[in-house]
Design an enzyme around this catalytic site. Sequence first.
Site, PDB file in Angstrom:
ATOM      1  N   ASP A  42       0.884  -1.161   0.000  1.00 51.58           N
ATOM      2  CA  ASP A  42       0.000   0.000   0.000  1.00 51.58           C
ATOM      3  C   ASP A  42       0.926   1.216   0.000  1.00 51.58           C
ATOM      4  O   ASP A  42       2.145   1.091   0.187  1.00 51.58           O
ATOM      5  CB  ASP A  42      -0.862  -0.053   1.277  1.00 51.58           C
ATOM      6  CG  ASP A  42      -1.618   1.220   1.516  1.00 51.58           C
ATOM      7  OD1 ASP A  42      -1.641   1.690   2.671  1.00 51.58           O
ATOM      8  OD2 ASP A  42      -2.132   1.793   0.548  1.00 51.58           O
TER       9      ASP A  42
ATOM     10  N   ASP B 101      -0.088   5.174   0.998  1.00 44.82           N
ATOM     11  CA  ASP B 101      -0.285   6.199   2.041  1.00 44.82           C
ATOM     12  C   ASP B 101      -0.369   5.563   3.431  1.00 44.82           C
ATOM     13  O   ASP B 101      -1.221   4.724   3.677  1.00 44.82           O
ATOM     14  CB  ASP B 101      -1.555   6.994   1.749  1.00 44.82           C
ATOM     15  CG  ASP B 101      -1.421   7.802   0.463  1.00 44.82           C
ATOM     16  OD1 ASP B 101      -2.231   7.590  -0.447  1.00 44.82           O
ATOM     17  OD2 ASP B 101      -0.471   8.597   0.356  1.00 44.82           O
TER      18      ASP B 101
ATOM     19  N   GLY C  42     -10.365   7.212  -1.500  1.00 44.22           N
ATOM     20  CA  GLY C  42     -10.443   7.938  -2.768  1.00 44.22           C
ATOM     21  C   GLY C  42     -10.750   9.402  -2.523  1.00 44.22           C
ATOM     22  O   GLY C  42     -11.754   9.720  -1.871  1.00 44.22           O
TER      23      GLY C  42
ATOM     24  N   LYS D 288      -6.097  19.398  -6.427  1.00 42.46           N
ATOM     25  CA  LYS D 288      -5.580  18.878  -5.152  1.00 42.46           C
ATOM     26  C   LYS D 288      -4.371  17.981  -5.397  1.00 42.46           C
ATOM     27  O   LYS D 288      -3.356  18.045  -4.709  1.00 42.46           O
ATOM     28  CB  LYS D 288      -6.690  18.102  -4.409  1.00 42.46           C
ATOM     29  CG  LYS D 288      -6.244  17.379  -3.160  1.00 42.46           C
ATOM     30  CD  LYS D 288      -5.877  15.912  -3.444  1.00 42.46           C
ATOM     31  CE  LYS D 288      -5.262  15.256  -2.248  1.00 42.46           C
ATOM     32  NZ  LYS D 288      -4.856  13.842  -2.516  1.00 42.46           N
TER      33      LYS D 288
ATOM     34  N   THR E 106      -2.728   0.641  -4.480  1.00 44.02           N
ATOM     35  CA  THR E 106      -3.122   1.812  -3.695  1.00 44.02           C
ATOM     36  C   THR E 106      -4.384   2.462  -4.236  1.00 44.02           C
ATOM     37  O   THR E 106      -4.700   2.342  -5.422  1.00 44.02           O
ATOM     38  CB  THR E 106      -1.994   2.868  -3.704  1.00 44.02           C
ATOM     39  OG1 THR E 106      -2.431   4.033  -3.003  1.00 44.02           O
ATOM     40  CG2 THR E 106      -1.615   3.263  -5.122  1.00 44.02           C
ATOM     41  N   THR E 107      -5.081   3.168  -3.365  1.00 43.15           N
ATOM     42  CA  THR E 107      -6.254   3.953  -3.759  1.00 43.15           C
ATOM     43  C   THR E 107      -5.844   5.325  -4.270  1.00 43.15           C
ATOM     44  O   THR E 107      -6.574   5.957  -5.035  1.00 43.15           O
ATOM     45  CB  THR E 107      -7.190   4.122  -2.543  1.00 43.15           C
ATOM     46  OG1 THR E 107      -7.584   2.828  -2.098  1.00 43.15           O
ATOM     47  CG2 THR E 107      -8.411   4.930  -2.895  1.00 43.15           C
ATOM     48  N   THR E 108      -4.677   5.786  -3.870  1.00 47.17           N
ATOM     49  CA  THR E 108      -4.286   7.150  -4.251  1.00 47.17           C
ATOM     50  C   THR E 108      -4.017   7.213  -5.748  1.00 47.17           C
ATOM     51  O   THR E 108      -3.893   6.189  -6.425  1.00 47.17           O
ATOM     52  CB  THR E 108      -3.070   7.628  -3.431  1.00 47.17           C
ATOM     53  OG1 THR E 108      -2.968   9.043  -3.552  1.00 47.17           O
ATOM     54  CG2 THR E 108      -1.780   6.996  -3.921  1.00 47.17           C
TER      55      THR E 108
ATOM     56  N   ASN F 205       0.644  10.653  -7.523  1.00 47.62           N
ATOM     57  CA  ASN F 205       1.046  10.739  -6.114  1.00 47.62           C
ATOM     58  C   ASN F 205       2.025   9.625  -5.753  1.00 47.62           C
ATOM     59  O   ASN F 205       2.900   9.795  -4.917  1.00 47.62           O
ATOM     60  CB  ASN F 205      -0.175  10.636  -5.199  1.00 47.62           C
ATOM     61  CG  ASN F 205      -1.171  11.744  -5.436  1.00 47.62           C
ATOM     62  OD1 ASN F 205      -0.840  12.751  -6.068  1.00 47.62           O
ATOM     63  ND2 ASN F 205      -2.391  11.572  -4.968  1.00 47.62           N
TER      64      ASN F 205
HETATM   65  C1  XBP Z   1      -5.153   6.301   0.633  1.00 47.22           C
HETATM   66  C2  XBP Z   1      -6.390   6.916   0.150  1.00 47.22           C
HETATM   67  C3  XBP Z   1      -6.276   8.022  -0.847  1.00 47.22           C
HETATM   68  C4  XBP Z   1      -5.497   9.178  -0.225  1.00 47.22           C
HETATM   69  C5  XBP Z   1      -5.688  10.449  -1.028  1.00 47.22           C
HETATM   70  O1  XBP Z   1      -4.838   5.334  -0.345  1.00 47.22           O
HETATM   71  O2  XBP Z   1      -7.489   6.506   0.528  1.00 47.22           O
HETATM   72  O3  XBP Z   1      -7.575   8.434  -1.181  1.00 47.22           O
HETATM   73  O4  XBP Z   1      -6.027   9.426   1.085  1.00 47.22           O
HETATM   74  O5  XBP Z   1      -5.274  10.223  -2.359  1.00 47.22           O
HETATM   75  P1  XBP Z   1      -3.939   4.016   0.075  1.00 47.22           P
HETATM   76  P2  XBP Z   1      -6.264  10.606  -3.569  1.00 47.22           P
HETATM   77  O6  XBP Z   1      -3.982   3.890   1.568  1.00 47.22           O
HETATM   78  O7  XBP Z   1      -4.621   2.883  -0.645  1.00 47.22           O
HETATM   79  O8  XBP Z   1      -2.549   4.324  -0.438  1.00 47.22           O
HETATM   80  O9  XBP Z   1      -6.787  11.994  -3.271  1.00 47.22           O
HETATM   81  O10 XBP Z   1      -5.395  10.558  -4.799  1.00 47.22           O
HETATM   82  O11 XBP Z   1      -7.325   9.552  -3.553  1.00 47.22           O
END
Ligand code: XBP
Length: 250
Positions: free
Chosen positions: A7, A9, A49, A79, A116-118, A122
């Site tokens: 993952d 973040d 997300g 953002k 990852t969701t990000t 990023n």
């Molecule tokens: C973390 C998330 C993301 C980030 C923000 O993803 O949920 O939404 O908080 O990034 P992960 P975005 O833990 O799966 O890495 O604004 O690009 O979504």
Amino acid sequence: MKALIFDVDGVIAETEEGHRLAFNRAFAEAGLDIEWSPELYERLLWVTGGKERIAHYLYHCPECPKLLDADIARLHRRKTELYNQIVASDEVPFRPGVQRLWREAREQGVKLAIATTTSLPNVEVLLRQAGEAVLGWFETIVAGDMVPQKKPAPDVYIQALTNLGLAPEEAVAIEDSHNGLVAAQRAGSPTLVTYSHYTREQRFEGAMAVLEHLGEPELPARVLAGPRSCATVVTLDVLRSWHRLAALRA
Ligand code: XBP
């Protein structure tokens, strides 16, 4: 154990504070009277997300304007630009043990992947902190909108496993959140949790182990749950032994 699926973040680095600042700066630029405090953001993180998180907040905010999806997408693109500026300009330290484990995996022929969701930009701006070549260390990077459903749906892990050509039980996922753990579990992969600042109060039932981080020789990590109780440095050999235990229990 043929692959580690990371993952981003909260696992690779404590990035969510940078995301929160980027959201707030984008709101200010757009003339929106919205400021997400750390306390509010910790709750909003349950919505994975960025676009979904903005939409969720606006829906539950009676005094906020109702934005169209296209407006939210445009706001989220700004953002993401602001977040990339924050990461590129501020030294965002990688968490203990992350780069050590990547080096061990490369030396021992264990594949590396990202799930990852990000958003993809990023991921790239963060990995480049460790050097331009690091992006090439990952056999596959599955991010953001590349899959239909975000975590806790398993889509991003299923796609990463497909791209790796591996069965779920041949990989170990490394996550920091309940949603991420559930996503990896639903995909069928044993999961190690290194909780982060924003997920430290969450619950992690079923994780192979729960630690404060991956540890370094001079900084063993406290173990909250798992096969060991003493402070631990998570090496590939430690992961292999936990992976074997998880397979026996499956
Ligand atoms: C973390 C998330 C993301 C980030 C923000 O993803 O949920 O939404 O908080 O990034 P992960 P975005 O833990 O799966 O890495 O604004 O690009 O979504």
